[in-house]
Scaffold this active site. Structure first.
Site, PDB file in Angstrom:
ATOM      1  N   GLY A  63       0.818  -1.217   0.000  1.00 22.39           N
ATOM      2  CA  GLY A  63       0.000   0.000   0.000  1.00 22.39           C
ATOM      3  C   GLY A  63       0.848   1.261   0.000  1.00 22.39           C
ATOM      4  O   GLY A  63       0.534   2.231   0.688  1.00 22.39           O
ATOM      5  N   ALA A  64       1.898   1.250  -0.816  1.00 24.31           N
ATOM      6  CA  ALA A  64       2.821   2.399  -0.822  1.00 24.31           C
ATOM      7  C   ALA A  64       2.515   3.373  -1.953  1.00 24.31           C
ATOM      8  O   ALA A  64       3.289   4.284  -2.217  1.00 24.31           O
ATOM      9  CB  ALA A  64       4.269   1.908  -0.918  1.00 24.31           C
ATOM     10  N   ASN A  87       1.245  -2.462   5.382  1.00 24.02           N
ATOM     11  CA  ASN A  87       0.521  -1.206   5.535  1.00 24.02           C
ATOM     12  C   ASN A  87      -0.804  -1.159   4.759  1.00 24.02           C
ATOM     13  O   ASN A  87      -1.718  -0.433   5.148  1.00 24.02           O
ATOM     14  CB  ASN A  87       1.452  -0.070   5.064  1.00 24.02           C
ATOM     15  N   ARG A  91       0.074   5.410  -1.885  1.00 20.31           N
ATOM     16  CA  ARG A  91      -0.534   6.623  -1.320  1.00 20.31           C
ATOM     17  C   ARG A  91      -0.262   6.670   0.181  1.00 20.31           C
ATOM     18  O   ARG A  91       0.234   5.710   0.765  1.00 20.31           O
ATOM     19  CB  ARG A  91      -2.061   6.604  -1.531  1.00 20.31           C
ATOM     20  N   ASP A 117      -3.580  -7.793  -5.242  1.00 16.75           N
ATOM     21  CA  ASP A 117      -4.748  -7.588  -4.396  1.00 16.75           C
ATOM     22  C   ASP A 117      -4.511  -8.381  -3.113  1.00 16.75           C
ATOM     23  O   ASP A 117      -4.330  -9.602  -3.155  1.00 16.75           O
ATOM     24  CB  ASP A 117      -5.995  -8.092  -5.137  1.00 16.75           C
ATOM     25  N   TYR A 143     -13.409  -3.271  10.971  1.00 17.61           N
ATOM     26  CA  TYR A 143     -12.118  -2.584  10.857  1.00 17.61           C
ATOM     27  C   TYR A 143     -11.374  -2.681  12.193  1.00 17.61           C
ATOM     28  O   TYR A 143     -10.189  -3.036  12.229  1.00 17.61           O
ATOM     29  CB  TYR A 143     -12.330  -1.119  10.460  1.00 17.61           C
ATOM     30  N   SER A 172      -3.831   0.199  14.281  1.00 18.60           N
ATOM     31  CA  SER A 172      -4.605   1.429  14.489  1.00 18.60           C
ATOM     32  C   SER A 172      -5.002   1.563  15.957  1.00 18.60           C
ATOM     33  O   SER A 172      -5.244   0.558  16.641  1.00 18.60           O
ATOM     34  CB  SER A 172      -5.875   1.389  13.642  1.00 18.60           C
ATOM     35  N   ALA A 229     -11.781  -4.871  14.527  1.00 17.92           N
ATOM     36  CA  ALA A 229     -11.391  -6.272  14.750  1.00 17.92           C
ATOM     37  C   ALA A 229     -10.191  -6.638  13.885  1.00 17.92           C
ATOM     38  O   ALA A 229      -9.302  -7.380  14.322  1.00 17.92           O
ATOM     39  CB  ALA A 229     -12.566  -7.191  14.449  1.00 17.92           C
TER      40      ALA A 229
END
Ligand SMILES: NC(=O)c1ccc[n+]([C@@H]2O[C@H](COP(=O)([O-])OP(=O)(O)OC[C@H]3O[C@@H](n4cnc5c(N)ncnc54)[C@H](OP(=O)(O)O)[C@@H]3O)[C@@H](O)[C@H]2O)c1
Length: 253
Positions: A13-14, A89, A16, A62, A158, A145, A160
């Site tokens: 996920g780099a 990430n 953004r 994905d 999310y 998070s 969980a």
């Protein structure tokens, strides 16, 4: 001073947000980057164009597709020969308030969010850690998070997924320590990225900013700074630790 010269770093996920900021920070410190993305090739190319140094690559997968994850890791290994640091990430956030969401939408939200945020990170860690064992060690960092502790009633899947990521990271820290692989979990509060765009556009933003006595939310660079600190030599005794990056907006003991 962290120095990643000669090291190869895969960040999922780099394309953004936090992932891009981590890529920029590692490249600034001399690392060679594999910039993972899902569908947004243009954004991944923008990340690549901003990286210091040379030899960086972009790779797609994905996270919900375990075979695609394995192919992606093999692509990075074919290009680099080794992966010294993995940053898990990539992630999605979706609201699915229990009392206002239909059952079909509820089930698909749980499947989508857990398979992206949690199972995707587990599969990537699995594929990469086997090579780290053979190479003699490495570092794995989970981007979790604050939500895992503070809760998010409108997005329980999310929350969980992030609590699960904490357990994943802690258990991998135990399993992989004998192989010189250290695993850290970073738990940001709200970070100013695309994911927080709807919050930023809402009247609640002022209250969200004030959750921290610093009077602001985190920047992606705040998170990247901590990630690079953990990945650098010297942080090994923090393995299995969950490090808050939330500006004292949520305290836990
Ligand atoms: N922003 C916050 O307030 C906040 C707070 C705490 C934790 N976090 C966590 O930090 C991480 C990064 O968040 P962010 O705010 O930087 O998010 P973002 O700006 O929305 O970026 C999300 C990244 O994840 C990738 N991605 C999304 N779905 C994917 C899938 N199915 N397969 C592979 N990659 C996928 C995206 O790829 P494409 O560009 O190709 O779509 C993109 O690179 C997430 O795990 C998030 O839960 C964020």
């Amino acid at each position: 001073m962290s120095d990643f010269r000669g090291q190869h770093i895969l960040i999922t996920g780099a394309s953004r947000g936090i992932g891009r900021a981590c890529a920029l920070e590692f490249a600034r410190l001399g690392g060679r980057l594999a910039v993972h993305y899902n569908t947004n090739r243009a954004a991944a190319d923008t990340t690549l164009s901003q990286l210091e140094g040379s030899g960086h690559i972009a790779v797609a997968a994905d996270m919900t597709d375990g075979d695609a994850v394995e192919r992606m890791v093999n692509e990075v290994l074919a290009a680099f020969g080794r992966i010294d640091v993995l940053v898990n990430n990539a992630g999605i956030f979706e609201e699915h308030p229990p009392l206002e969401t239909g059952y079909a939408a509820w089930r698909s939200a749980w499947t989508r969010i857990l398979s992206t945020n949690l199972v995707g990170a587990a599969n990537t860690s699995y594929c990469v850690s086997r090579h780290m064992v053979a190479a003699g060690g490495g570092k794995i960092i989970m981007i979790s998070s604050r939500t895992a502790f503070r809760g998010k009633p409108e997005a329980p899947a999310y929350a969980a997924s992030k609590a699960g990521m904490n357990a994943l990271g802690q258990n991998l820290a135990l399993a992989l320590a004998p192989h010189n692989i250290h695993v850290y979990i970073v738990a940001p509060g709200v970070v100013e990225t695309d994911m927080a765009a709807s919050d930023k556009a809402s009247p609640a933003w002022e209250d969200i900013r004030r959750q921290s006595p610093l009077g602001r939310v985190a920047t992606p660079e705040d998170v990247a700074h901590t990630v690079a600190f953990l990945a650098a030599a010297g942080a090994e005794m923090l393995t299995g630790g969950v490090i808050d990056v939330n500006g004292a907006s949520y305290l836990r003991t």
